[in-house]
Design a protein around this motif. Structure first.
Motif, PDB file in Angstrom:
ATOM      1  N   SER A   1      10.660  -2.503   5.357  1.00  0.00           N
ATOM      2  CA  SER A   1      11.290  -2.670   4.041  1.00  0.00           C
ATOM      3  C   SER A   1      10.994  -1.484   3.140  1.00  0.00           C
ATOM      4  CB  SER A   1      10.784  -3.951   3.373  1.00  0.00           C
ATOM      5  OG  SER A   1      11.184  -5.076   4.101  1.00  0.00           O
ATOM      6  N   LEU A   2      11.960  -1.149   2.316  1.00  0.00           N
ATOM      7  CA  LEU A   2      11.812  -0.054   1.366  1.00  0.00           C
ATOM      8  C   LEU A   2      10.703  -0.354   0.369  1.00  0.00           C
ATOM      9  CD1 LEU A   2      13.218   2.636   0.277  1.00  0.00           C
ATOM     10  CD2 LEU A   2      14.364   1.130  -1.355  1.00  0.00           C
ATOM     11  N   LEU A   3       9.833   0.634   0.149  1.00  0.00           N
ATOM     12  CA  LEU A   3       8.841   0.542  -0.922  1.00  0.00           C
ATOM     13  C   LEU A   3       9.494   1.035  -2.202  1.00  0.00           C
ATOM     14  CD1 LEU A   3       5.481   1.958   0.545  1.00  0.00           C
ATOM     15  CD2 LEU A   3       5.845  -0.322  -0.409  1.00  0.00           C
ATOM     16  N   ALA A   4       9.510   0.224  -3.247  1.00  0.00           N
ATOM     17  CA  ALA A   4      10.151   0.599  -4.504  1.00  0.00           C
ATOM     18  C   ALA A   4       9.095   0.773  -5.591  1.00  0.00           C
ATOM     19  CB  ALA A   4      11.162  -0.472  -4.927  1.00  0.00           C
ATOM     20  N   TYR A   5       9.186   1.907  -6.285  1.00  0.00           N
ATOM     21  CA  TYR A   5       8.224   2.169  -7.366  1.00  0.00           C
ATOM     22  C   TYR A   5       8.960   2.616  -8.616  1.00  0.00           C
ATOM     23  CZ  TYR A   5       4.600   4.183 -10.267  1.00  0.00           C
ATOM     24  OH  TYR A   5       3.772   4.462 -11.331  1.00  0.00           O
TER      25      TYR A   5
ATOM     26  N   ARG B   1       7.043  -1.507 -14.001  1.00  0.00           N
ATOM     27  CA  ARG B   1       6.989  -2.280 -12.759  1.00  0.00           C
ATOM     28  C   ARG B   1       8.055  -3.367 -12.700  1.00  0.00           C
ATOM     29  NH1 ARG B   1       4.374  -6.514 -10.142  1.00  0.00           N
ATOM     30  NH2 ARG B   1       3.396  -5.969  -8.140  1.00  0.00           N
ATOM     31  N   GLU B   2       8.431  -3.915 -13.849  1.00  0.00           N
ATOM     32  CA  GLU B   2       9.401  -5.009 -13.879  1.00  0.00           C
ATOM     33  C   GLU B   2      10.719  -4.633 -13.208  1.00  0.00           C
ATOM     34  OE1 GLU B   2       6.264  -5.860 -16.638  1.00  0.00           O
ATOM     35  OE2 GLU B   2       7.524  -4.070 -16.379  1.00  0.00           O
ATOM     36  N   ARG B   3      11.113  -3.354 -13.301  1.00  0.00           N
ATOM     37  CA  ARG B   3      12.373  -2.935 -12.671  1.00  0.00           C
ATOM     38  C   ARG B   3      12.299  -3.063 -11.154  1.00  0.00           C
ATOM     39  NH1 ARG B   3      14.951   2.235 -15.940  1.00  0.00           N
ATOM     40  NH2 ARG B   3      15.034   1.233 -17.987  1.00  0.00           N
ATOM     41  N   ALA B   4      11.150  -2.756 -10.587  1.00  0.00           N
ATOM     42  CA  ALA B   4      10.983  -2.916  -9.144  1.00  0.00           C
ATOM     43  C   ALA B   4      10.992  -4.395  -8.764  1.00  0.00           C
ATOM     44  CB  ALA B   4       9.687  -2.250  -8.689  1.00  0.00           C
ATOM     45  N   GLN B   5      10.408  -5.228  -9.600  1.00  0.00           N
ATOM     46  CA  GLN B   5      10.393  -6.667  -9.338  1.00  0.00           C
ATOM     47  C   GLN B   5      11.810  -7.235  -9.386  1.00  0.00           C
ATOM     48  OE1 GLN B   5       8.066  -8.396  -8.229  1.00  0.00           O
ATOM     49  NE2 GLN B   5       6.071  -7.737  -8.981  1.00  0.00           N
ATOM     50  N   VAL B   6      12.607  -6.768 -10.344  1.00  0.00           N
ATOM     51  CA  VAL B   6      13.998  -7.222 -10.446  1.00  0.00           C
ATOM     52  C   VAL B   6      14.782  -6.827  -9.192  1.00  0.00           C
ATOM     53  CG1 VAL B   6      16.171  -6.884 -11.685  1.00  0.00           C
ATOM     54  CG2 VAL B   6      14.056  -7.265 -12.964  1.00  0.00           C
ATOM     55  N   LEU B   7      14.573  -5.608  -8.708  1.00  0.00           N
ATOM     56  CA  LEU B   7      15.263  -5.159  -7.497  1.00  0.00           C
ATOM     57  C   LEU B   7      14.859  -6.020  -6.301  1.00  0.00           C
ATOM     58  CD1 LEU B   7      17.182  -2.978  -6.322  1.00  0.00           C
ATOM     59  CD2 LEU B   7      15.143  -1.642  -5.770  1.00  0.00           C
ATOM     60  N   LYS B   8      13.603  -6.393  -6.247  1.00  0.00           N
ATOM     61  CA  LYS B   8      13.111  -7.209  -5.131  1.00  0.00           C
ATOM     62  C   LYS B   8      13.781  -8.575  -5.087  1.00  0.00           C
ATOM     63  CE  LYS B   8       8.893  -8.989  -2.984  1.00  0.00           C
ATOM     64  NZ  LYS B   8       7.423  -9.088  -3.058  1.00  0.00           N
TER      65      LYS B   8
ATOM     66  N   THR C   1      16.815  -9.252  -5.411  1.00  0.00           N
ATOM     67  CA  THR C   1      18.161  -9.207  -4.819  1.00  0.00           C
ATOM     68  C   THR C   1      18.260  -8.329  -3.573  1.00  0.00           C
ATOM     69  OG1 THR C   1      18.740  -7.428  -6.360  1.00  0.00           O
ATOM     70  CG2 THR C   1      19.308  -9.680  -7.015  1.00  0.00           C
ATOM     71  N   HIS C   2      17.217  -7.578  -3.265  1.00  0.00           N
ATOM     72  CA  HIS C   2      17.282  -6.644  -2.146  1.00  0.00           C
ATOM     73  C   HIS C   2      15.992  -6.701  -1.317  1.00  0.00           C
ATOM     74  CE1 HIS C   2      20.366  -5.055  -4.841  1.00  0.00           C
ATOM     75  NE2 HIS C   2      20.897  -4.458  -3.792  1.00  0.00           N
ATOM     76  N   PRO C   3      16.064  -6.296  -0.037  1.00  0.00           N
ATOM     77  CA  PRO C   3      14.886  -6.327   0.839  1.00  0.00           C
ATOM     78  C   PRO C   3      13.932  -5.159   0.561  1.00  0.00           C
ATOM     79  CG  PRO C   3      16.771  -5.482   2.048  1.00  0.00           C
ATOM     80  CD  PRO C   3      17.288  -5.893   0.696  1.00  0.00           C
ATOM     81  N   VAL C   4      13.151  -5.280  -0.488  1.00  0.00           N
ATOM     82  CA  VAL C   4      12.194  -4.231  -0.847  1.00  0.00           C
ATOM     83  C   VAL C   4      10.816  -4.840  -1.076  1.00  0.00           C
ATOM     84  CG1 VAL C   4      14.024  -2.901  -1.990  1.00  0.00           C
ATOM     85  CG2 VAL C   4      12.521  -4.335  -3.358  1.00  0.00           C
ATOM     86  N   GLU C   5       9.810  -3.981  -0.997  1.00  0.00           N
ATOM     87  CA  GLU C   5       8.445  -4.325  -1.377  1.00  0.00           C
ATOM     88  C   GLU C   5       8.078  -3.465  -2.578  1.00  0.00           C
ATOM     89  OE1 GLU C   5       6.653  -6.754  -0.213  1.00  0.00           O
ATOM     90  OE2 GLU C   5       8.182  -7.289   1.271  1.00  0.00           O
ATOM     91  N   VAL C   6       7.398  -4.035  -3.520  1.00  0.00           N
ATOM     92  CA  VAL C   6       7.032  -3.310  -4.732  1.00  0.00           C
ATOM     93  C   VAL C   6       5.754  -2.512  -4.501  1.00  0.00           C
ATOM     94  CG1 VAL C   6       6.383  -3.510  -7.164  1.00  0.00           C
ATOM     95  CG2 VAL C   6       8.137  -5.021  -6.206  1.00  0.00           C
ATOM     96  N   ALA C   7       5.820  -1.210  -4.739  1.00  0.00           N
ATOM     97  CA  ALA C   7       4.634  -0.350  -4.628  1.00  0.00           C
ATOM     98  C   ALA C   7       3.873  -0.390  -5.940  1.00  0.00           C
ATOM     99  CB  ALA C   7       5.048   1.073  -4.294  1.00  0.00           C
ATOM    100  N   GLU C   8       2.567  -0.421  -5.849  1.00  0.00           N
ATOM    101  CA  GLU C   8       1.732  -0.527  -7.039  1.00  0.00           C
ATOM    102  C   GLU C   8       1.416   0.824  -7.670  1.00  0.00           C
ATOM    103  OE1 GLU C   8       1.024  -3.369  -8.381  1.00  0.00           O
ATOM    104  OE2 GLU C   8       1.918  -4.530  -6.742  1.00  0.00           O
ATOM    105  N   SER C   9       1.535   1.893  -6.895  1.00  0.00           N
ATOM    106  CA  SER C   9       1.159   3.211  -7.421  1.00  0.00           C
ATOM    107  C   SER C   9       1.850   4.303  -6.621  1.00  0.00           C
ATOM    108  CB  SER C   9      -0.356   3.410  -7.331  1.00  0.00           C
ATOM    109  OG  SER C   9      -0.765   3.460  -5.963  1.00  0.00           O
ATOM    110  N   LEU C  10       1.903   5.499  -7.209  1.00  0.00           N
ATOM    111  CA  LEU C  10       2.429   6.651  -6.483  1.00  0.00           C
ATOM    112  C   LEU C  10       1.518   7.020  -5.318  1.00  0.00           C
ATOM    113  CD1 LEU C  10       3.688   8.845  -9.470  1.00  0.00           C
ATOM    114  CD2 LEU C  10       5.086   7.618  -7.789  1.00  0.00           C
ATOM    115  N   LYS C  11       0.228   6.778  -5.466  1.00  0.00           N
ATOM    116  CA  LYS C  11      -0.721   7.034  -4.378  1.00  0.00           C
ATOM    117  C   LYS C  11      -0.368   6.181  -3.164  1.00  0.00           C
ATOM    118  CE  LYS C  11      -5.726   7.094  -3.444  1.00  0.00           C
ATOM    119  NZ  LYS C  11      -5.862   6.050  -2.397  1.00  0.00           N
TER     120      LYS C  11
END
Length: 311
Positions: free
Chosen positions: A34-38, A42-49, A51-61
Motif C-alpha cells: 500500500s502507498l505510504l501517504a504523508y 496529517r488529517e489530509r492523509a487520514q482523509v485519503l485513507k 477512500t483509497h488503499p493507503v497507509e498514513v506515514a507519521e514522518s518524513l524519516k
C-alpha cells in the motif's frame, strides 16, 4: 530494488491528493504494498485513507527509510528543498525521488546532483493541467531524469495520473523548462481572454457574446474555460490556480526568458494585473485578473453576468 517496491507520496494538496489516490489504486491492482501517504497536516492523509488503499506515514524519516519510490508534489522551491533535506539522511541507496512540483530548472539540477552522490535517482515530473484533470487522471506528464529510473516509474504514471507522457532527456531541468513554457501559455491565455472579455463588454457587445464567440472559434480549450470563469465571477469560490502560485511560476518564466534573451510582454502585463488584484482581493483564482481590467474600463470589478438579449 524489489519487484514489488514500496511507494510513498508526499504532499496532498489540491493536485497531490488526486495523483496519490490514482497511484494508490494502481499499486493495489499490481499487488504492491500500500502507498505510504504523508502530509504536513496529517488529517489530509487520514482523509485519503478513508477512500483509497493507503497507509498514513507519521514522518518524513519513516517515508525515507521505507520507500523505494517517493512521489511528491509541493508548494514551491523552499518546500521542496526543506523536504529533500529532511529525507536525505535516511534515503535508501537505489531509491527514486519523483518530484512533480513546479520549481526552477536550476534547483532541480542541483537536487539531482546532490542525490546522485547518495545513489538516489531524481526524476523531474512536473504535470500540466488543473485540479479537475488531476482528479480524472488526465494530466500531461513531463518526465526527465536517468533513463533507467524513468522506465521504472513510467507504469505508475502513464494512464494513471496522466493520459499523455512527454518523455524528455536525462537533464531534469529540461522538463521544468517545458513546464514553464506551458505556464507561459496558460497565463497568456488568461490575460488575452480577460482583455477580450472586457473589450466586448465596454464596446457594448457584451461579455456573454464574447464567451459564445470563443466557444465557437476555440471549442473545448482554455479560452472557453477561462471566459466562463470570468463571465460567472467564480474566481473567489472556485480557486483552481491561485494568483500566488501563478506569480511564483511567472517569476521562474521571466528569469528563464531573461537568461535566454527572450522578451515576454504579455507575461509582464499579466504580472502587473495579478499583483494589483492580489493586493486588493487576496489570493483568488488567476482568472480574477479580469477585475483589474474591468475597473480600468469603468465597469466595476465584479461585473454581473447578464442574460443574452434576444434580437
Amino acid at each position: 530494488m524489489s519487484n514489488s517496491p514500496q511507494c510513498a507520496y508526499i504532499g496532498l494538496g489540491s493536485m497531490g491528493k488526486s495523483m496519490a489516490g490514482h497511484i494508490a489504486k494502481k499499486l493495489e491492482s499490481l499487488n504492491y504494498p500500500s502507498l505510504l501517504a504523508y502530509n504536513r497536516t496529517r488529517e489530509r492523509a487520514q482523509v485519503l485513507k478513508e477512500t483509497h488503499p493507503v497507509e498514513v506515514a507519521e514522518s518524513l524519516k519513516q517515508v525515507a527509510e521505507s520507500a523505494d519510490i517517493i512521489f511528491s508534489c509541493l508548494l514551491n522551491d523552499a518546500a521542496v528543498v526543506e523536504t529533500v533535506n529532511s529525507l536525505k539522511p535516511y534515503l535508501k541507496p537505489g531509491a527514486i525521488l519523483v518530484e512533480s512540483s513546479t520549481i526552477s530548472p536550476a534547483l532541480a539540477q542541483s537536487l539531482a546532483a546532490e542525490l546522485k552522490q547518495k545513489d538516489v535517482s531524481y526524476i523531474a515530473c512536473p504535470v500540466v493541467g488543473p485540479p479537475v484533470q488531476a482528479a480524472s487522471g488526465s494530466l500531461t506528464v513531463l518526465l526527465a531524469g536517468p533513463a533507467e529510473a524513468r522506465q521504472q516509474v513510467l507504469p505508475l504514471l502513464d494512464q494513471v495520473i496522466g493520459k499523455k507522457v512527454i518523455n524528455l532527456g536525462q537533464d531534469v531541468g529540461e522538463s521544468l523548462r517545458l513546464k514553464l513554457c506551458a505556464n507561459f501559455f496558460v497565463t497568456s491565455v488568461v490575460e488575452v481572454v480577460a482583455e477580450g472579455m472586457t473589450l466586448g463588454e465596454a464596446a457594448g457587445v457584451g461579455q456573454e457574446k464574447v464567451k459564445e464567440l470563443l466557444d465557437s472559434l476555440f471549442p473545448n480549450t482554455l479560452f472557453g474555460i477561462y471566459a466562463g470563469r470570468m463571465l460567472n465571477n467564480t474566481y473567489r469560490n472556485e480557486i483552481a490556480f491561485p494568483i500566488s502560485g501563478a506569480q511564483k511560476d511567472v517569476g521562474h518564466i521571466t528569469k528563464m526568458a531573461k537568461e535566454n534573451g527572450v522578451s515576454l510582454p504579455v507575461t509582464e502585463i499579466f504580472l502587473e494585473n495579478a499583483k494589483k488584484v492580489q493586493e486588493k482581493q487576496g489570493n483568488i483564482d488567476l482568472s480574477g485578473i479580469v477585475g483589474n481590467l474591468r475597473v480600468k474600463a469603468g465597469l466595476g470589478f465584479d461585473l454581473e453576468n447578464k442574460k443574452a438579449k434576444l434580437v
